[in-house]
Design a protein around this motif. Structure first.
Motif, mmCIF file in Angstrom:
data_model
loop_
_atom_site.group_PDB
_atom_site.id
_atom_site.type_symbol
_atom_site.label_atom_id
_atom_site.label_comp_id
_atom_site.label_asym_id
_atom_site.label_seq_id
_atom_site.Cartn_x
_atom_site.Cartn_y
_atom_site.Cartn_z
ATOM 1 N N GLY A 84 17.338 -67.997 53.102
ATOM 2 C CA GLY A 84 16.216 -67.193 53.302
ATOM 3 C C GLY A 84 14.813 -67.903 53.108
ATOM 4 O O GLY A 84 14.045 -67.427 53.777
ATOM 5 N N PRO A 131 13.051 -72.082 52.282
ATOM 6 C CA PRO A 131 13.339 -73.386 51.991
ATOM 7 C C PRO A 131 13.827 -73.789 50.533
ATOM 8 O O PRO A 131 13.095 -73.120 49.656
ATOM 9 C CB PRO A 131 12.325 -74.277 52.270
ATOM 10 C CG PRO A 131 11.546 -73.469 53.053
ATOM 11 C CD PRO A 131 11.869 -72.095 52.889
ATOM 12 N N ASP A 157 23.097 -74.940 52.844
ATOM 13 C CA ASP A 157 21.701 -74.475 52.765
ATOM 14 C C ASP A 157 21.617 -74.021 54.217
ATOM 15 O O ASP A 157 21.764 -74.660 55.275
ATOM 16 C CB ASP A 157 20.838 -75.611 52.689
ATOM 17 C CG ASP A 157 19.238 -75.281 52.995
ATOM 18 O OD1 ASP A 157 19.149 -73.993 53.348
ATOM 19 O OD2 ASP A 157 18.432 -75.901 52.539
ATOM 20 N N THR A 158 21.687 -72.655 54.401
ATOM 21 C CA THR A 158 21.805 -72.038 55.866
ATOM 22 C C THR A 158 20.765 -71.372 56.485
ATOM 23 O O THR A 158 19.913 -70.548 55.723
ATOM 24 C CB THR A 158 22.920 -70.774 55.729
ATOM 25 O OG1 THR A 158 22.166 -69.832 54.840
ATOM 26 C CG2 THR A 158 24.202 -71.196 55.118
ATOM 27 N N GLN A 190 17.739 -66.465 61.118
ATOM 28 C CA GLN A 190 16.794 -65.320 61.032
ATOM 29 C C GLN A 190 17.588 -63.932 61.390
ATOM 30 O O GLN A 190 18.611 -63.999 62.074
ATOM 31 C CB GLN A 190 15.806 -65.568 62.325
ATOM 32 C CG GLN A 190 15.028 -67.177 61.993
ATOM 33 C CD GLN A 190 14.058 -67.068 63.261
ATOM 34 O OE1 GLN A 190 14.463 -67.145 64.498
ATOM 35 N NE2 GLN A 190 13.000 -67.475 62.905
ATOM 36 N N THR A 191 16.637 -63.057 61.068
ATOM 37 C CA THR A 191 17.295 -61.579 61.376
ATOM 38 C C THR A 191 17.473 -61.608 62.909
ATOM 39 O O THR A 191 18.263 -60.976 63.508
ATOM 40 C CB THR A 191 15.915 -60.545 61.205
ATOM 41 O OG1 THR A 191 15.598 -60.731 59.908
ATOM 42 C CG2 THR A 191 16.604 -59.115 61.488
ATOM 43 N N ASP A 226 9.027 -71.475 63.001
ATOM 44 C CA ASP A 226 9.156 -71.881 61.922
ATOM 45 C C ASP A 226 8.784 -73.414 62.365
ATOM 46 O O ASP A 226 8.884 -73.831 63.386
ATOM 47 C CB ASP A 226 10.499 -72.247 61.372
ATOM 48 C CG ASP A 226 10.940 -70.794 60.466
ATOM 49 O OD1 ASP A 226 10.083 -70.219 60.115
ATOM 50 O OD2 ASP A 226 12.136 -71.067 60.104
ATOM 51 N N ARG A 265 7.063 -71.100 57.739
ATOM 52 C CA ARG A 265 6.491 -70.231 59.123
ATOM 53 C C ARG A 265 5.208 -70.946 59.612
ATOM 54 O O ARG A 265 4.252 -71.529 58.877
ATOM 55 C CB ARG A 265 6.195 -68.765 58.736
ATOM 56 C CG ARG A 265 7.352 -68.159 58.057
ATOM 57 C CD ARG A 265 8.300 -67.704 59.094
ATOM 58 N NE ARG A 265 7.931 -67.093 60.365
ATOM 59 C CZ ARG A 265 8.889 -66.653 61.047
ATOM 60 N NH1 ARG A 265 10.316 -66.360 60.993
ATOM 61 N NH2 ARG A 265 8.214 -65.828 62.434
ATOM 62 N N ARG A 300 10.561 -61.428 54.440
ATOM 63 C CA ARG A 300 9.660 -61.514 55.353
ATOM 64 C C ARG A 300 8.574 -60.421 55.251
ATOM 65 O O ARG A 300 9.084 -59.141 55.291
ATOM 66 C CB ARG A 300 10.483 -61.563 56.767
ATOM 67 C CG ARG A 300 10.017 -62.492 57.692
ATOM 68 C CD ARG A 300 11.205 -62.742 58.562
ATOM 69 N NE ARG A 300 10.515 -62.358 59.912
ATOM 70 C CZ ARG A 300 11.151 -62.478 61.029
ATOM 71 N NH1 ARG A 300 12.479 -62.862 60.954
ATOM 72 N NH2 ARG A 300 10.603 -62.151 62.130
HETATM 73 O O1 PRX Z 1 11.220 -69.221 57.749
HETATM 74 C C1 PRX Z 1 12.501 -69.048 57.841
HETATM 75 C C2 PRX Z 1 13.053 -68.767 56.670
HETATM 76 O O2 PRX Z 1 13.436 -67.342 56.776
HETATM 77 C C3 PRX Z 1 12.934 -66.918 58.114
HETATM 78 C C4 PRX Z 1 13.717 -65.815 58.589
HETATM 79 O O3 PRX Z 1 13.608 -64.603 57.934
HETATM 80 P P1 PRX Z 1 14.498 -63.310 57.827
HETATM 81 O O4 PRX Z 1 14.493 -63.116 59.277
HETATM 82 O O5 PRX Z 1 14.306 -62.431 56.939
HETATM 83 O O6 PRX Z 1 15.905 -63.874 57.524
HETATM 84 C C5 PRX Z 1 16.333 -64.078 56.273
HETATM 85 C C6 PRX Z 1 17.891 -64.630 56.192
HETATM 86 C C7 PRX Z 1 18.563 -65.163 57.358
HETATM 87 C C8 PRX Z 1 13.145 -68.158 58.879
HETATM 88 O O7 PRX Z 1 12.269 -68.029 59.820
HETATM 89 N N1 PRX Z 1 14.581 -69.220 56.271
HETATM 90 C C9 PRX Z 1 15.539 -68.570 56.337
HETATM 91 N N2 PRX Z 1 16.656 -69.370 55.789
HETATM 92 C C10 PRX Z 1 16.030 -70.526 55.599
HETATM 93 C C11 PRX Z 1 14.730 -70.471 55.902
HETATM 94 N N3 PRX Z 1 13.820 -71.255 55.299
HETATM 95 C C12 PRX Z 1 14.349 -72.705 55.186
HETATM 96 N N4 PRX Z 1 15.668 -72.765 54.984
HETATM 97 C C13 PRX Z 1 16.673 -71.776 54.939
HETATM 98 N N5 PRX Z 1 17.908 -71.921 54.938
#
Ligand code: PRX
Length: 643
Positions: A383, A385, A407-408, A411-412, A496, A511, A522
């Protein structure tokens, strides 16, 4: 650049892993890169059940793609029915604990019964494939049941997180012209009832498209039921048949729409379709979580977000896992609730967010230390960093230095995990999502799309379509094209910033657009600005993300009020409530600052970059030559220092 510590997987972990050693990872990665169509076709055949096989693995009408065109499939069938003639028939599919401590264990067979019955209930309300249902519920087992019942019929579901307000819910119902809303009377959160049905009443009052509201009774609180429109789940369920064949749907039939924040005031309806999405969620479940049949797997997300869709419901169930769900708050009744649950259910795989981890760090080690968490074998993060200090704490205090951390990054819009370690293969570096999944061609580029050398910061892009990619935005294909694929032609822009180190590891920096990440949620600065300027007292507003120790970012608002004699403290409180009313309480601003003027360019554009600098470093060092009135910035910076 300082070198970071490296944690290779233990030989023991490697020995039992699904993908073993870097050779294992590289072999898969190279196979996918060399012939993606053959790679994904082979997986689709092996990992999914098809009513009819596809004719073409991949077709594109750039930037729109189709995966497995001509195939017939059903996600609900893949998540349930296909397990019923295997050893998984009586395996626990959903292991659930409510906040008050009540428990349920639902086997695949029982899940099948619940889903078929509820699908028949929905069908009896007249819903057909392609119709839309909004799901606005707390974290009860009936929530995944509702998703899977919709999927069974080809009804497109859209889950709205229970923390969204009636206003936000209304906007989503209207955008989808949904015919059905599925909800609960309420949900438990920190011992209090969140009154979901009240919000539905408020929203639906202005949504003539909604013919039916189905209410699952969870809290037993008193609610209003409108004759003819509102029905109790348990009443409709009475005497309903347990037989409901799954619809044989096209591979590209939309499975769900999930709204997320973009760079404008209007949330985007991300559309995911059936076969490619399900394949991507299923294979990453195995690659990244190294799933074994005997595992108890727990992802702590809410199903209202994409993480819950892909890694509580579709990925785990399609892979035949036992997926755990917990209804309430992590710190209720005490800060050790999560650790208590891990101990009680002998959880093996635990997937949570950096915000949660940072909050646990602050609560102190005595809470996890009081529990036996030796069942844990693998940890995950998603979700936002994760800062290396939080990573190290997670590794040591929760994982007892035994458990790899995945650490995954995703994005949506990507549907499922894109960059993450395969835990039996890839050595870990705290704070890095490590390497791309097979089939994911990532790159770090400048604005012209030119690849940047190692360790240089740039834009994270994805060069090739993958099966789980969002196909479009609901009702707005143009915006889809323009937002993701137009900036650098032919390339998917993630929004990102990142860098890639000398070992090819990706480090996500955050972002680069007007999207904030608050507690892994987000939110768009524009969405909050447009909520603020809706308020009668507000003339102008600018919103920026401010670094925050626990939630990653917090919301800082700069507001100019209309002429009048205002009590700033009162107005600030009123505006906080207002934003909660317009969007949801998770979007409440942390800081509201009043100012006579906002920093603007001569052409009248608000310079958010400068405001960001003020809340981040309390000073402005960037270029201010286009600023119209420099004194605005000096005043704001001085004000920030006083706080
Ligand atoms: O900026 C990145 C961050 O969350 C964004 C995507 O958000 P959302 O669509 O709500 O999905 C969240 C769950 C998958 C990305 O563009 N983000 C997500 N995972 C990471 C991350 N930033 C760093 N490390 C991660 N593991």
């Amino acid at each position: 650049m300082a070198t970071s510590p490296v944690y290779p997987p233990s030989p023991e972990f490697v020995r039992r892993a699904q993908v073993q050693g870097m050779e294992g990872y590289r072999a898969l990665y190279e196979k996918a890169a060399a012939d993606p169509e053959a790679f994904w076709s082979e997986l689709a055949e092996k990992e999914l059940f098809w009513f009819e096989k596809w004719t073409k693995p991949f077709e594109t009408d750039y930037p729109f793609v189709k995966w497995f065109a001509g195939g017939k499939i059903n996600a609900s069938y893949n998540c349930i029915d296909r397990h019923l003639d295997t050893h998984r028939k009586n395996k626990v599919a959903i292991l659930w604990e409510g906040e008050p401590g009540d428990q349920r264990q639902i086997s695949y067979q029982e899940l099948h019964r619940l889903v078929c019955r509820f699908a028949n209930v929905i069908k009896a309300r007249g819903l057909k494939p392609g119709d839309r249902a909004i799901i606005y519920m707390g974290m009860v087992p009936e929530l995944p049941v509702a998703l899977l019942a919709c999927a069974r019929l080809g009804v497109i579901h859209s889950v709205v997180f229970g923390g969204f307000s009636a206003e936000a819910l209304k906007a989503r119902i209207q955008d989808l012209a949904a015919q059905l809303v599925i909800t609960c009377d309420g949900a438990w959160r920190r011992g209090k009832e969140v009154r979901l049905k009240d919000a539905v009443d408020e929203a639906v009052a202005e949504c003539p498209c909604v013919r039916n509201v189905i209410v699952y009774r969870r809290t037993g609180g008193a609610i209003h039921m409108q004759d003819g429109r509102d029905h109790w789940w348990h009443a409709l369920d009475e005497g309903v048949s347990e037989i409901c064949p799954a619809e044989q749907l096209d591979s590209e039939h939309p499975l769900y729409v999930l709204y997320t924040s973009g760079t404008t005031g209007k949330p985007k309806g991300i559309v995911h379709t059936t076969a490619g999405y399900l394949l991507h969620a299923t294979v990453t479940m195995k690659w990244v979580f190294d799933l074994r049949d005997e595992d108890t797997y727990w992802c702590t997300a809410d199903i209202g977000w994409v993480t819950g869709h892909s890694y509580i419901v579709y990925g785990p169930l399609s892979a035949g896992a036992t997926t755990m769900m917990y209804e309430g708050a992590p710190d209720f009744p005490q800060p050790d609730r999560f650790w208590r649950l891990i101990e009680k259910y002998r959880v093996n795989i635990f997937y949570t967010s950096p915000t949660a981890i940072r909050a646990f760090v602050r609560q102190g080690d005595q809470w996890p230390n009081a529990h036996d968490m030796s069942s844990l074998r693998l940890l995950g993060s998603v979700g936002e960093p994760i800062n290396p200090a939080a990573w190290e704490w997670y590794h040591k205090t929760i994982g007892n230095r035994r458990c790899p951390i995945v650490d995954t990054w995703w994005q949506t819009e990507t549907g499922a995990i894109m960059i993450a370690p395969m835990p039996g293969a890839v050595p870990l570096k705290p704070g890095s999502g490590t390497l791309p999944m097979p089939g994911v061609i990532a790159d770090i580029v400048d604005l012209k799309g030119r690849p940047l050398p190692a360790n240089q910061e740039g834009y994270l892009v994805l060069r090739k379509p993958w099966p789980g990619v969002a196909r479009t935005l609901w009702g707005d294909a143009e915006r889809y094209k323009e937002q993701y694929w137009a900036r650098i032609p032919g390339v998917y822009m993630t929004g990102d910033a990142a860098r890639r180190d000398e070992d090819g590891y990706y480090w996500i920096l955050g972002r680069v657009d007007d999207v904030m990440n608050v507690s892994g949620h987000r939110l768009s600065t524009m969405e909050i600005e447009s909520a603020l300027v809706h308020h009668p007292a507000v003339a102008e507003a600018a919103v920026v993300g401010k670094p925050h120790e626990i939630t990653g970012q917090a919301i800082a608002c700069f507001v100019t009020l209309k002429k009048g004699d205002w009590n700033h403290e009162e107005v600030a409180e009123e505006l906080r409530k207002w934003v909660a009313h317009e969007i949801g309480s998770f979007a409440k601003p942390e800081q509201i600052r009043f100012t006579d003027a906002l920093p603007k360019t001569r052409s009248g554009k608000i310079m958010r970059r400068l405001l960001r600098e003020i809340v981040t470093s309390h000073a402005v060092t960037g270029d201010v030559t286009t600023l119209e009135d420099l004194s605005v910035i000096t005043r704001l910076a001085a004000q920030q220092d006083e706080e």
